[in-house]
Design a protein around this motif. Structure first.
Motif, mmCIF file in Angstrom:
data_model
loop_
_atom_site.group_PDB
_atom_site.id
_atom_site.type_symbol
_atom_site.label_atom_id
_atom_site.label_comp_id
_atom_site.label_asym_id
_atom_site.label_seq_id
_atom_site.Cartn_x
_atom_site.Cartn_y
_atom_site.Cartn_z
ATOM 1 N N LEU A 4 0.870 -1.172 0.000
ATOM 2 C CA LEU A 4 0.000 0.000 0.000
ATOM 3 C C LEU A 4 0.905 1.218 0.000
ATOM 4 N N VAL A 5 0.705 2.087 -0.962
ATOM 5 C CA VAL A 5 1.534 3.278 -1.085
ATOM 6 C C VAL A 5 0.660 4.513 -0.907
ATOM 7 N N GLN A 6 1.019 5.315 0.060
ATOM 8 C CA GLN A 6 0.215 6.484 0.401
ATOM 9 C C GLN A 6 0.778 7.756 -0.211
ATOM 10 N N SER A 7 -0.113 8.703 -0.417
ATOM 11 C CA SER A 7 0.279 10.037 -0.859
ATOM 12 C C SER A 7 -0.763 11.022 -0.344
ATOM 13 N N GLY A 8 -0.432 12.284 -0.492
ATOM 14 C CA GLY A 8 -1.323 13.326 -0.003
ATOM 15 C C GLY A 8 -0.877 13.798 1.364
ATOM 16 N N GLY A 9 -1.776 14.446 2.049
ATOM 17 C CA GLY A 9 -1.439 14.986 3.356
ATOM 18 C C GLY A 9 -0.732 16.322 3.229
ATOM 19 N N GLY A 10 -0.107 16.736 4.312
ATOM 20 C CA GLY A 10 0.574 18.019 4.326
ATOM 21 C C GLY A 10 -0.015 18.957 5.355
ATOM 22 N N LEU A 11 0.012 20.219 5.037
ATOM 23 C CA LEU A 11 -0.417 21.263 5.971
ATOM 24 C C LEU A 11 -1.765 21.840 5.550
ATOM 25 N N ALA A 12 -2.652 21.988 6.510
ATOM 26 C CA ALA A 12 -3.944 22.621 6.266
ATOM 27 C C ALA A 12 -4.258 23.575 7.409
ATOM 28 N N GLN A 13 -5.094 24.526 7.129
ATOM 29 C CA GLN A 13 -5.549 25.439 8.174
ATOM 30 C C GLN A 13 -6.768 24.853 8.877
ATOM 31 N N ASN A 14 -7.015 25.332 10.055
ATOM 32 C CA ASN A 14 -8.218 24.943 10.806
ATOM 33 C C ASN A 14 -9.453 25.197 9.936
ATOM 34 N N GLY A 15 -10.257 24.160 9.761
ATOM 35 C CA GLY A 15 -11.427 24.271 8.907
ATOM 36 C C GLY A 15 -11.175 23.906 7.459
ATOM 37 N N GLY A 16 -9.938 23.630 7.114
ATOM 38 C CA GLY A 16 -9.582 23.292 5.743
ATOM 39 C C GLY A 16 -9.803 21.829 5.407
ATOM 40 N N SER A 17 -9.310 21.447 4.236
ATOM 41 C CA SER A 17 -9.493 20.081 3.745
ATOM 42 C C SER A 17 -8.185 19.517 3.212
ATOM 43 N N LEU A 18 -8.094 18.215 3.276
ATOM 44 C CA LEU A 18 -6.991 17.476 2.672
ATOM 45 C C LEU A 18 -7.529 16.135 2.196
ATOM 46 N N ARG A 19 -6.855 15.567 1.206
ATOM 47 C CA ARG A 19 -7.211 14.236 0.739
ATOM 48 C C ARG A 19 -5.982 13.351 0.745
ATOM 49 N N LEU A 20 -6.146 12.189 1.340
ATOM 50 C CA LEU A 20 -5.088 11.193 1.363
ATOM 51 C C LEU A 20 -5.432 10.075 0.380
ATOM 52 N N SER A 21 -4.400 9.530 -0.232
ATOM 53 C CA SER A 21 -4.573 8.419 -1.168
ATOM 54 C C SER A 21 -3.840 7.192 -0.664
ATOM 55 N N CYS A 22 -4.404 6.047 -1.002
ATOM 56 C CA CYS A 22 -3.806 4.767 -0.621
ATOM 57 C C CYS A 22 -3.926 3.861 -1.848
ATOM 58 N N ALA A 23 -2.840 3.709 -2.562
ATOM 59 C CA ALA A 23 -2.825 2.912 -3.792
ATOM 60 C C ALA A 23 -2.275 1.522 -3.511
ATOM 61 N N ALA A 24 -2.952 0.528 -4.046
ATOM 62 C CA ALA A 24 -2.543 -0.853 -3.806
ATOM 63 C C ALA A 24 -1.765 -1.406 -4.991
ATOM 64 N N SER A 25 -0.800 -2.235 -4.684
ATOM 65 C CA SER A 25 -0.104 -2.998 -5.711
ATOM 66 C C SER A 25 -0.063 -4.456 -5.280
ATOM 67 N N GLY A 26 -0.199 -5.349 -6.238
ATOM 68 C CA GLY A 26 -0.138 -6.764 -5.938
ATOM 69 C C GLY A 26 -1.468 -7.387 -5.574
ATOM 70 N N PHE A 27 -2.494 -6.580 -5.459
ATOM 71 C CA PHE A 27 -3.822 -7.118 -5.194
ATOM 72 C C PHE A 27 -4.859 -6.084 -5.622
ATOM 73 N N VAL A 28 -6.104 -6.513 -5.725
ATOM 74 C CA VAL A 28 -7.177 -5.631 -6.190
ATOM 75 C C VAL A 28 -7.945 -5.104 -4.990
ATOM 76 N N LEU A 29 -7.990 -3.790 -4.872
ATOM 77 C CA LEU A 29 -8.625 -3.165 -3.718
ATOM 78 C C LEU A 29 -10.128 -3.407 -3.663
ATOM 79 N N ASP A 30 -10.744 -3.664 -4.807
ATOM 80 C CA ASP A 30 -12.196 -3.870 -4.826
ATOM 81 C C ASP A 30 -12.631 -4.989 -3.880
ATOM 82 N N TYR A 31 -11.748 -5.948 -3.658
ATOM 83 C CA TYR A 31 -12.122 -7.136 -2.896
ATOM 84 C C TYR A 31 -11.657 -7.100 -1.452
ATOM 85 N N VAL A 32 -11.169 -5.936 -1.043
ATOM 86 C CA VAL A 32 -10.581 -5.823 0.292
ATOM 87 C C VAL A 32 -11.150 -4.600 1.002
ATOM 88 N N ALA A 33 -11.454 -4.748 2.267
ATOM 89 C CA ALA A 33 -11.805 -3.588 3.083
ATOM 90 C C ALA A 33 -10.531 -2.864 3.488
#
Length: 125
Positions: A4-33
């Motif tokens: 599982l390889v993550q990306s995103g994150g960083g610095l945000a202000q109070n009330g702001g937004s961020l999006r994190l990503s979690c990309a899978a390799s070696g298996f299909v995420l559709d079949y996994v929680a």
């Protein structure tokens, strides 16, 4: 290689937004929680949110995340996202994704396999 390889994150202000990503390799995420956890140095890792398989595509959240965080999946990219809105300084932590035995309720099932490498989220007040 299963990973599982993550990306995103960083610095945000109070009330702001961020999006994190979690990309899978070696298996299909559709079949996994997938679960999202966070950890503040010196404290225990805590569960934040999870998303079920495409057959049971529900998402569940901790009380602290409910109403502010959403989890989604892009099957074509084999990636799960954690969208974090209305961020608060207490959301500051290192965030991790991991496979789960299930996500049919909160708290979700047990984790298994390797964790993502983590990504830091810092929310300024």
């Amino acid at each position: 290689q299963v990973a599982l390889v993550q990306s995103g994150g960083g610095l945000a202000q109070n009330g702001g937004s961020l999006r994190l990503s979690c990309a899978a390799s070696g298996f299909v995420l559709d079949y996994v929680a997938i679960g999202w956890f966070r950890q503040v140095p010196g404290k225990e890792r805590e569960g934040v949110s999870c998303i079920g398989t495409t057959s049971y595509n529900g998402e569940y959240h901790s009380d602290s995340a409910k109403g502010r965080f959403t989890v989604s999946r892009d099957s074509a990219k084999n990636t799960v996202y954690l969208q974090m809105d209305s961020l608060k300084p207490e959301d500051t932590a290192d965030y991790y994704c991991v496979r789960l035995r299930h996500c049919r309720s909160w708290p979700p099932g047990a984790t298994f396999g390797s964790w993502g490498q983590g990504t830091r989220v810092t929310v300024s007040s």
